[in-house]
Write a protein that holds these residues in place. Structure first.
Motif: not given
Length: 127
Positions: A64-83, A112-118
């Protein structure tokens, strides 16, 4: 909502009313487990820990990337980097990726949804 990735989902982007206790509340519904919030709707996501974040985990997001500009990744209770291979696959799909704890990602999604962002969000459930 489906408990597995069997194609059932709730169409549309919805504000997340609550998170924690192993799930999320949105659109007057309760969902147990992790969640993909995409332009096509809210999807059950079979990821329970940041260590499971591989390219396959983001296949629906990339589709679905064509309809998305920003992806938020919630990694749980702590921040974890993506490989690195995951970051590269998402970047190749044209996505700007912001990784943070799930609570911060859910709150940012709502703004961001309230701002109608992609925007899309991949949210690992927290206890």
């Amino acid at each position: 909502m489906a408990a597995s990735d069997d194609g059932r989902h709730l169409p549309g982007a919805h504000l997340i009313d609550a998170y924690g206790g192993g799930g999320f509340r949105f659109a007057d519904l309760s969902h147990r487990g992790s969640l993909l919030a995409l332009p096509s709707g809210m999807w059950a996501w079979p990821v329970a820990h940041a260590s499971e974040l591989d390219e396959a985990a983001f296949a629906r997001v990339i589709a679905e990337a064509d309809g998305i500009d920003t992806l938020l990744v919630g990694t749980g209770g702590d921040i974890a980097p993506l490989r690195k291979p995951v970051r590269e696959a998402l970047r190749a799909a044209g996505l700007v990726v912001e990784t943070m704890a799930t609570g911060a990602a859910a709150r940012t999604w709502n703004i961001l949804i309230a701002e109608k962002r992609r925007v899309a969000a991949a949210l690992i459930a927290v206890a």
